[in-house]
Design a protein around this motif. Structure first.
Motif, PDB file in Angstrom:
ATOM      1  N   CYS A 166       0.829  -1.206   0.000  1.00 25.31           N
ATOM      2  CA  CYS A 166       0.000   0.000   0.000  1.00 25.31           C
ATOM      3  C   CYS A 166       0.865   1.258   0.000  1.00 25.31           C
ATOM      4  O   CYS A 166       0.582   2.232  -0.697  1.00 25.31           O
ATOM      5  N   ALA A 167       1.955   1.205   0.796  1.00 31.42           N
ATOM      6  CA  ALA A 167       2.869   2.353   0.849  1.00 31.42           C
ATOM      7  C   ALA A 167       3.543   2.579  -0.500  1.00 31.42           C
ATOM      8  O   ALA A 167       3.724   3.715  -0.942  1.00 31.42           O
ATOM      9  N   LEU A 168       3.885   1.470  -1.172  1.00 26.17           N
ATOM     10  CA  LEU A 168       4.533   1.563  -2.470  1.00 26.17           C
ATOM     11  C   LEU A 168       3.591   2.175  -3.505  1.00 26.17           C
ATOM     12  O   LEU A 168       3.970   3.061  -4.286  1.00 26.17           O
ATOM     13  N   VAL A 169       2.341   1.696  -3.509  1.00 24.79           N
ATOM     14  CA  VAL A 169       1.344   2.215  -4.438  1.00 24.79           C
ATOM     15  C   VAL A 169       1.075   3.688  -4.168  1.00 24.79           C
ATOM     16  O   VAL A 169       0.989   4.517  -5.087  1.00 24.79           O
ATOM     17  N   ALA A 170       0.956   4.026  -2.881  1.00 25.16           N
ATOM     18  CA  ALA A 170       0.699   5.416  -2.513  1.00 25.16           C
ATOM     19  C   ALA A 170       1.857   6.314  -2.918  1.00 25.16           C
ATOM     20  O   ALA A 170       1.667   7.433  -3.406  1.00 25.16           O
ATOM     21  N   GLY A 171       3.079   5.797  -2.732  1.00 27.21           N
ATOM     22  CA  GLY A 171       4.267   6.570  -3.123  1.00 27.21           C
ATOM     23  C   GLY A 171       4.320   6.802  -4.602  1.00 27.21           C
ATOM     24  O   GLY A 171       4.656   7.895  -5.071  1.00 27.21           O
ATOM     25  N   ALA A 172       3.986   5.773  -5.396  1.00 24.58           N
ATOM     26  CA  ALA A 172       3.988   5.910  -6.853  1.00 24.58           C
ATOM     27  C   ALA A 172       2.933   6.919  -7.299  1.00 24.58           C
ATOM     28  O   ALA A 172       3.166   7.734  -8.192  1.00 24.58           O
ATOM     29  N   ALA A 173       1.750   6.853  -6.672  1.00 26.12           N
ATOM     30  CA  ALA A 173       0.681   7.786  -7.014  1.00 26.12           C
ATOM     31  C   ALA A 173       1.080   9.217  -6.674  1.00 26.12           C
ATOM     32  O   ALA A 173       0.811  10.151  -7.437  1.00 26.12           O
ATOM     33  N   GLN A 174       1.740   9.395  -5.521  1.00 32.65           N
ATOM     34  CA  GLN A 174       2.193  10.717  -5.119  1.00 32.65           C
ATOM     35  C   GLN A 174       3.230  11.266  -6.084  1.00 32.65           C
ATOM     36  O   GLN A 174       3.215  12.441  -6.460  1.00 32.65           O
ATOM     37  N   ALA A 175       4.141  10.364  -6.531  1.00 32.68           N
ATOM     38  CA  ALA A 175       5.187  10.780  -7.477  1.00 32.68           C
ATOM     39  C   ALA A 175       4.568  11.266  -8.782  1.00 32.68           C
ATOM     40  O   ALA A 175       5.043  12.235  -9.381  1.00 32.68           O
ATOM     41  N   GLN A 176       3.488  10.596  -9.218  1.00 32.12           N
ATOM     42  CA  GLN A 176       2.822  11.019 -10.442  1.00 32.12           C
ATOM     43  C   GLN A 176       2.117  12.360 -10.249  1.00 32.12           C
ATOM     44  O   GLN A 176       2.102  13.212 -11.128  1.00 32.12           O
ATOM     45  N   THR A 177       1.537  12.562  -9.056  1.00 29.67           N
ATOM     46  CA  THR A 177       0.831  13.806  -8.766  1.00 29.67           C
ATOM     47  C   THR A 177       1.797  14.982  -8.712  1.00 29.67           C
ATOM     48  O   THR A 177       1.488  16.077  -9.182  1.00 29.67           O
ATOM     49  N   ASP A 178       2.974  14.746  -8.144  1.00 30.49           N
ATOM     50  CA  ASP A 178       3.966  15.811  -7.985  1.00 30.49           C
ATOM     51  C   ASP A 178       4.798  16.052  -9.245  1.00 30.49           C
ATOM     52  O   ASP A 178       5.601  16.984  -9.282  1.00 30.49           O
TER      53      ASP A 178
ATOM     54  N   ALA B 111       0.329  12.008 -20.163  1.00 27.66           N
ATOM     55  CA  ALA B 111      -0.737  12.964 -20.458  1.00 27.66           C
ATOM     56  C   ALA B 111      -0.284  14.393 -20.150  1.00 27.66           C
ATOM     57  O   ALA B 111      -0.580  15.327 -20.904  1.00 27.66           O
ATOM     58  N   LYS B 112       0.448  14.565 -19.041  1.00 26.48           N
ATOM     59  CA  LYS B 112       0.923  15.906 -18.696  1.00 26.48           C
ATOM     60  C   LYS B 112       1.988  16.370 -19.683  1.00 26.48           C
ATOM     61  O   LYS B 112       1.996  17.535 -20.102  1.00 26.48           O
ATOM     62  N   LEU B 113       2.884  15.477 -20.057  1.00 26.25           N
ATOM     63  CA  LEU B 113       3.902  15.829 -21.054  1.00 26.25           C
ATOM     64  C   LEU B 113       3.242  16.255 -22.360  1.00 26.25           C
ATOM     65  O   LEU B 113       3.619  17.259 -22.963  1.00 26.25           O
ATOM     66  N   HIS B 114       2.261  15.478 -22.776  1.00 29.02           N
ATOM     67  CA  HIS B 114       1.577  15.778 -24.040  1.00 29.02           C
ATOM     68  C   HIS B 114       0.861  17.114 -23.971  1.00 29.02           C
ATOM     69  O   HIS B 114       0.993  17.964 -24.869  1.00 29.02           O
ATOM     70  N   ALA B 115       0.083  17.315 -22.921  1.00 31.12           N
ATOM     71  CA  ALA B 115      -0.723  18.540 -22.815  1.00 31.12           C
ATOM     72  C   ALA B 115       0.157  19.783 -22.787  1.00 31.12           C
ATOM     73  O   ALA B 115      -0.139  20.779 -23.472  1.00 31.12           O
ATOM     74  N   THR B 116       1.243  19.747 -22.026  1.00 32.01           N
ATOM     75  CA  THR B 116       2.102  20.926 -21.918  1.00 32.01           C
ATOM     76  C   THR B 116       2.910  21.155 -23.195  1.00 32.01           C
ATOM     77  O   THR B 116       3.148  22.304 -23.587  1.00 32.01           O
TER      78      THR B 116
END
Length: 320
Positions: A10-22, A263-268
């Motif tokens: 769960c911590a790993l998944v949460a960390g990956a999600a946070q990395a994508q958000t940041d 998606a962020k790379l593409h949009a920007t």
């Protein structure tokens, strides 16, 4: 034990999600698979300077040249798929090289995720002013009358300028000798110095020499004339209907990069390319800004793959 493993997962998944958000929270690097000063390098630096503003992080341009763009492409393909290493993918690494090399160290379709096309430009045939040819047809007559006497430079084996000339040699029935260089800038330097008769080259890196009279432009490889060189005819209108080679530049990431980051790379990137300032800046560098969706760019790369495979086959160009 199961509880600890579940918590760790769960911590790993949460960390990956946070990395994508940041994302991005540190500088990016963009691999240019050719030396500084060439067309690929020029376009990359123009776009990266403004794209970084929207991403909120610097984009460090890194030149990794060699083997017609395949060295840099391979380096990018093997980088961590986290969105922090990008590649300026272009006609050589993702069109010509897959057709020319029996075994590439990367798979240009499987290993990469297309972000967007940046734009397109012609290759232009230039000669040193001492070459006694004012037009493309005069150059052809000169080459036919002196088979093997004249040579041409290129940024290296497998690059679009070299392949453009090989296609033109086949089409026009001429024999000029290939002199490969390690990049477009040193190739152009020897054309300007008169050590080599001429070359096809990406228009962005050729324009200044043409405008200053250090080289003479004979024809462009696209079906339409370039707005920057309105008096220079196309190869097609000079007696070779259908002759067309378009140089293109885009951005690719690794196939494993998470979709939200892509998606962020593409949009920007698309937002950057659609600004009037960027369109004007690219137009000055002879680039027609042509942003796409990720799916459109993937289809475009496949079309280019098929086109160059047919050219290599029909021209009987030996594979490496």
């Amino acid at each position: 034990m199961k509880t600890l493993l579940s918590l760790a997962l769960c911590a790993l998944v949460a960390g990956a999600a946070q990395a994508q958000t940041d994302y991005p929270n540190r500088p990016l690097r963009q691999i240019v698979p050719f030396p500084p000063g060439g067309g690929v390098d020029i376009v990359t630096r123009i776009v990266a300077a403004k794209w970084s503003d929207l991403l909120g992080q610097p984009i460090v341009v890194e030149n990794r040249a060699g083997a017609g763009g395949t060295v840099g492409a391979d380096h990018a393909a093997k980088a961590a798929p986290d969105g922090y290493t990008l590649l300026t993918c272009q006609v050589a690494s993702h069109g010509v090289s897959p057709a020319l090399y029996n075994k590439l160290p990367y798979d240009h379709i499987r290993d990469f995720a297309p972000v967007s096309l940046i734009g397109k430009t012609p290759n232009v045939l230039v000669v040193h002013p001492s070459v006694p040819a004012q037009t493309l047809n005069e150059f052809i007559e000169l080459a036919r009358a002196n088979p093997g006497k004249y040579n041409y430079a290129s940024p290296g084996f497998g690059t679009s300028p070299q392949m453009t000339m090989e296609l033109f040699k086949l089409t026009a029935g001429i024999n000029v000798f290939h002199v490969p260089y390690k990049g477009g800038a040193p190739a152009l330097a020897d054309v300007m110095g008169g050590q080599v008769a001429g070359m096809f080259g990406n228009l962005p890196e050729q324009l200044a020499a043409i405008k200053s009279g250090r080289t003479r432009a004979l024809a462009v490889s696209t079906l339409q004339r370039s707005p920057q060189l309105p008096d220079v005819p196309t190869v097609a209108e000079s007696g070779f209907p259908g002759f067309e080679v378009t140089v293109w530049y885009g951005v690719c990431a690794q196939s494993g990069v998470p979709k939200p980051i892509l998606a962020k790379l593409h949009a920007t990137l698309v937002q950057t390319l659609n600004t009037p300032e960027m369109k004007a800046r690219l137009a000055e560098a002879t680039i027609d800004a042509s942003p796409t969706t990720q799916e459109e760019f993937a289809a475009f790369i496949q079309k280019e793959t098929d086109k160059w495979a047919a050219v290599v086959r029909e021209a009987n160009i030996p594979k490496q």
